[in-house]
Design a protein around this motif. Structure first.
Motif, PDB file in Angstrom:
ATOM      1  N   ALA A   1       1.121  -0.973   0.027  1.00  0.00           N
ATOM      2  CA  ALA A   1      -0.132   0.016  -0.209  1.00  0.00           C
ATOM      3  C   ALA A   1       0.452   1.195  -0.421  1.00  0.00           C
ATOM      4  CB  ALA A   1      -0.964   0.414   1.141  1.00  0.00           C
ATOM      5  N   ASP A   2      -0.031   2.222  -0.847  1.00  0.00           N
ATOM      6  CA  ASP A   2       1.303   3.851  -0.918  1.00  0.00           C
ATOM      7  C   ASP A   2       1.144   4.183   0.264  1.00  0.00           C
ATOM      8  OD1 ASP A   2       3.055   4.965  -1.732  1.00  0.00           O
ATOM      9  OD2 ASP A   2       1.059   5.991  -3.343  1.00  0.00           O
ATOM     10  N   THR A   3       1.376   4.009   1.551  1.00  0.00           N
ATOM     11  CA  THR A   3       1.685   4.709   2.786  1.00  0.00           C
ATOM     12  C   THR A   3       2.600   4.584   3.745  1.00  0.00           C
ATOM     13  OG1 THR A   3       1.394   2.917   4.507  1.00  0.00           O
ATOM     14  CG2 THR A   3      -0.897   3.272   3.223  1.00  0.00           C
ATOM     15  N   VAL A   4       2.729   5.456   4.609  1.00  0.00           N
ATOM     16  CA  VAL A   4       4.328   5.912   5.062  1.00  0.00           C
ATOM     17  C   VAL A   4       5.103   4.414   5.926  1.00  0.00           C
ATOM     18  CG1 VAL A   4       5.782   6.639   6.743  1.00  0.00           C
ATOM     19  CG2 VAL A   4       4.482   8.028   5.176  1.00  0.00           C
ATOM     20  N   ALA A   5       3.739   3.476   6.322  1.00  0.00           N
ATOM     21  CA  ALA A   5       4.553   2.226   6.973  1.00  0.00           C
ATOM     22  C   ALA A   5       5.166   1.569   6.306  1.00  0.00           C
ATOM     23  CB  ALA A   5       3.836   1.710   7.832  1.00  0.00           C
ATOM     24  N   GLU A   6       4.120   1.160   4.189  1.00  0.00           N
ATOM     25  CA  GLU A   6       4.647  -0.171   3.732  1.00  0.00           C
ATOM     26  C   GLU A   6       5.560   0.282   2.933  1.00  0.00           C
ATOM     27  OE1 GLU A   6       2.346  -2.597   3.095  1.00  0.00           O
ATOM     28  OE2 GLU A   6       0.598  -2.386   5.064  1.00  0.00           O
ATOM     29  N   ARG A   7       5.838   1.446   2.902  1.00  0.00           N
ATOM     30  CA  ARG A   7       6.665   1.994   2.203  1.00  0.00           C
ATOM     31  C   ARG A   7       8.373   1.272   3.191  1.00  0.00           C
ATOM     32  NH1 ARG A   7       6.571   5.208  -2.473  1.00  0.00           N
ATOM     33  NH2 ARG A   7       8.416   6.150  -2.532  1.00  0.00           N
ATOM     34  N   ASP A   8       8.152   1.792   4.452  1.00  0.00           N
ATOM     35  CA  ASP A   8       9.566   1.878   5.396  1.00  0.00           C
ATOM     36  C   ASP A   8       9.613   0.980   5.153  1.00  0.00           C
ATOM     37  OD1 ASP A   8       9.671   4.569   5.847  1.00  0.00           O
ATOM     38  OD2 ASP A   8       8.936   4.439   7.520  1.00  0.00           O
ATOM     39  N   LEU A   9       8.557  -0.175   5.616  1.00  0.00           N
ATOM     40  CA  LEU A   9       8.516  -1.836   5.356  1.00  0.00           C
ATOM     41  C   LEU A   9       9.124  -2.399   4.400  1.00  0.00           C
ATOM     42  CD1 LEU A   9       5.326  -2.813   7.364  1.00  0.00           C
ATOM     43  CD2 LEU A   9       7.914  -3.110   7.557  1.00  0.00           C
ATOM     44  N   PHE A  10       9.392  -2.164   3.302  1.00  0.00           N
ATOM     45  CA  PHE A  10       9.525  -2.799   1.767  1.00  0.00           C
ATOM     46  C   PHE A  10      11.048  -2.074   2.028  1.00  0.00           C
ATOM     47  CE2 PHE A  10      10.032  -2.281  -2.854  1.00  0.00           C
ATOM     48  CZ  PHE A  10       9.934  -3.647  -2.410  1.00  0.00           C
ATOM     49  N   ASP A  11      11.553  -0.500   1.689  1.00  0.00           N
ATOM     50  CA  ASP A  11      12.636  -0.065   1.575  1.00  0.00           C
ATOM     51  C   ASP A  11      13.348  -0.337   2.573  1.00  0.00           C
ATOM     52  OD1 ASP A  11      12.423   1.864   3.773  1.00  0.00           O
ATOM     53  OD2 ASP A  11      12.061   3.591   2.639  1.00  0.00           O
ATOM     54  N   THR A  12      12.895  -0.728   3.823  1.00  0.00           N
ATOM     55  CA  THR A  12      14.135  -1.693   5.229  1.00  0.00           C
ATOM     56  C   THR A  12      14.574  -2.555   3.909  1.00  0.00           C
ATOM     57  OG1 THR A  12      13.064  -0.057   6.474  1.00  0.00           O
ATOM     58  CG2 THR A  12      14.965  -1.973   7.541  1.00  0.00           C
ATOM     59  N   LYS A  13      13.325  -2.890   3.854  1.00  0.00           N
ATOM     60  CA  LYS A  13      13.971  -5.052   3.306  1.00  0.00           C
ATOM     61  C   LYS A  13      14.814  -5.143   2.336  1.00  0.00           C
ATOM     62  CE  LYS A  13      10.548  -7.104   0.925  1.00  0.00           C
ATOM     63  NZ  LYS A  13       9.530  -8.189   0.506  1.00  0.00           N
ATOM     64  N   LEU A  14      14.831  -4.087   0.980  1.00  0.00           N
ATOM     65  CA  LEU A  14      15.310  -4.092   0.364  1.00  0.00           C
ATOM     66  C   LEU A  14      16.760  -3.682   0.477  1.00  0.00           C
ATOM     67  CD1 LEU A  14      13.417  -2.483  -2.441  1.00  0.00           C
ATOM     68  CD2 LEU A  14      13.502  -4.739  -1.701  1.00  0.00           C
ATOM     69  N   MET A  15      16.808  -2.509   1.341  1.00  0.00           N
ATOM     70  CA  MET A  15      18.304  -2.475   1.765  1.00  0.00           C
ATOM     71  C   MET A  15      18.657  -3.163   2.797  1.00  0.00           C
ATOM     72  SD  MET A  15      18.959   0.218   1.552  1.00  0.00           S
ATOM     73  CE  MET A  15      21.104   1.434   1.963  1.00  0.00           C
TER      74      MET A  15
END
Length: 492
Positions: free
Chosen positions: A71-85
């Motif tokens: 979902a295009d929310t702050v929490a979901e984006r944070d979860l996703f970009d942290t996974k990538l990093m």
């Protein structure tokens, strides 16, 4: 978003990771394929176009949202970009090995490496930290530091709703537990795949050392017990603080108090906070000295500061800690009704300390800030807590960081102060403004002190006056006031 843009963003992210030393060139293909899999992409073609960091990471989140992965929310984006990093952050064992190699050069070389890594892997989000507003304000106690915290993003209502529906797992038990390293996170618990914690021995026990993701000051670190055990201020705490400071003498280390109202936000897990920063309290000058029988080798004084600070300085750590333990034990049971100091009421203890340890010119130094969490009918949030007339600026608990002279103010103030400036310049009635009415008494008072208030100096005057409010906040939190009566009571 085109596939070519995604590939270019991916190339840019890998270039960034290699440039920062997160990724070895021999691991590039492996990392690329791992990230392609996370993005649901089977093909790849190298692109010439490049994006800066963190724009490249944001683009990958945009793509994931576009494709319905998140979902295009702050929490979901944070979860996703942290996974990538997390895929690009060196494994914990590699980080520990490098840290120890640097430590052999010097403690500072080790912490420089670790702090930089924590930023480069985006655990500390530089772009968000840069949004915080910071300034200093001259007060009768010297310069105090002010910050408006804008680095914590506002919660999206969709994330709040999702968090309510999700059943808590109880793992990890809290944000400070060692099980957070590598944890994928949820909408109610941040992802920690890019978190690295350095194992350190503190007074013979295994603890962890990491940096705060919010960096309220330079190299803001957290040192926490490897076991989930409650905060307790006792004689042993002083040994623990200096055990760490001896290993990292360029850092200070302090503890929040162990009682509600005057304590920190996480009392369930023993931890300290430190870093490489000189706070206003450390700069505070000696007001008067005092002697303790049988401790002639420990220099003792009260410093000129709005909170009640006993400063102990000695060549011998054990002697200093013994005296600190003696003072703590005495303060725990000390009452002076005439000064509104009660050790306990109805069986509830009130007295504790906020201790801060450091090395100064090769000697051990410990500041003991006297704290009391008594509540009264007039001050139900705490007698030694910011009083109601100051809540328009600061109503939260005064923890370790504020005690040392750095105000961490809520993000709402950025817009409120901008709106206040415009309203005052236009001569508007603040009491008719729903948002600004709480600032009306304060604004009217400082306008009377500043007849020179105009468009050019408005922001500087408002910032200065916020500094004066923070000084009053610290005065409220001080058990013994900087008055003749307050100092007389302290000397009793």
């Amino acid at each position: 978003m085109t596939t070519e843009t995604v590939w270019a963003a991916l190339d840019s992210l890998l270039d960034y990771a290699e440039d920062r030393g997160l990724l070895h060139p021999l691991d590039e293909t492996f990392a690329r394929n791992t990230l392609l899999s996370q993005l649901g992409l089977e093909g790849y073609e190298e692109q010439e176009r490049r994006f800066d960091f963190p724009e490249c990471l944001d683009l990958l989140c945009d793509y994931a949202a576009q494709e319905g992965m998140i979902a295009d929310t702050v929490a979901e984006r944070d979860l996703f970009d942290t996974k990538l990093m997390g895929f690009l952050t060196p494994r914990p064992s590699e980080v520990v090995r490098e840290f120890r190699a640097r430590y052999a050069q010097s403690p500072k070389a080790a912490t420089d490496y670790f702090y930089t890594l924590s930023q480069d892997c985006n655990y500390i989000r530089r772009d968000r930290i840069a949004k915080d507003e910071r300034w200093t304000a001259e007060t009768k106690y010297g310069k105090l530091e002010i910050s408006v915290n804008l680095s914590k993003p506002e919660k999206d209502p969709r994330d709040i709703a999702a968090a309510k529906l999700k059943k808590a797992s109880g793992y990890p038990k809290c944000l400070l537990c060692p099980e957070n390293v590598g944890y994928a996170g949820t909408v109610s618990h941040p992802a920690r795949q890019n978190l690295r914690v350095m194992p350190v021995m503190v007074n013979g026990q295994l603890w962890g050392f990491q940096y705060s993701p919010y960096v309220y000051y330079n190299e803001h670190c957290i040192v926490m017990n490897s076991r989930h055990t409650p905060m307790v201020i006792d004689r042993g705490v002083f040994d623990k603080l200096f055990s760490f400071v001896e290993q990292f003498p360029h850092y200070f280390l302090g503890s929040n108090a162990d009682l509600p109202i005057v304590g920190g936000s996480i009392l369930s897990h023993e931890h300290f906070q430190g870093g490489h920063h000189t706070f206003p309290m450390e700069k505070a000058e000696r007001e008067f000295g005092f002697e303790v029988p049988d401790f002639d080798d420990v220099d003792c004084c009260v410093v000129r500061y709005p909170m009640t600070v006993l400063r102990l300085n000695a060549q011998n750590k054990d002697r200093l800690c013994d005296l600190a333990g003696k003072i703590l034990a005495k303060w725990r049971t000390y009452s002076d009704p005439a000064a509104m100091v009660f050790a306990q009421t109805d069986g509830e203890p009130h007295n504790t300390v906020t201790p801060i340890a450091r090395m100064r010119d090769g000697r051990y130094e410990l500041d003991l800030v006297l704290r009391n969490n008594l509540t009264t009918k007039e001050h139900p949030m705490g007698l030694y807590h910011p009083h109601k007339e100051l809540h328009h600026i600061k109503k939260e608990n005064i923890g370790l960081i504020e005690v040392m002279g750095l105000a961490v103010l809520p993000g709402r103030l950025k817009k409120e102060m901008a709106d206040l400036r415009e309203a005052l310049l236009k001569g508007e009635n603040l009491r008719e403004n729903e948002t600004l009415s709480k600032h009306a008494d304060w604004a009217e008072a400082f306008l009377a002190r500043h007849p020179e208030f105009n468009a050019e100096n408005a922001e500087a005057i408002i910032q200065y006056e916020i500094g004066q409010v923070f000084a009053r906040v610290l005065e409220c939190a001080g058990v013994y006031k900087c008055t003749e009566a307050g100092r007389a009571a302290l000397k009793r």
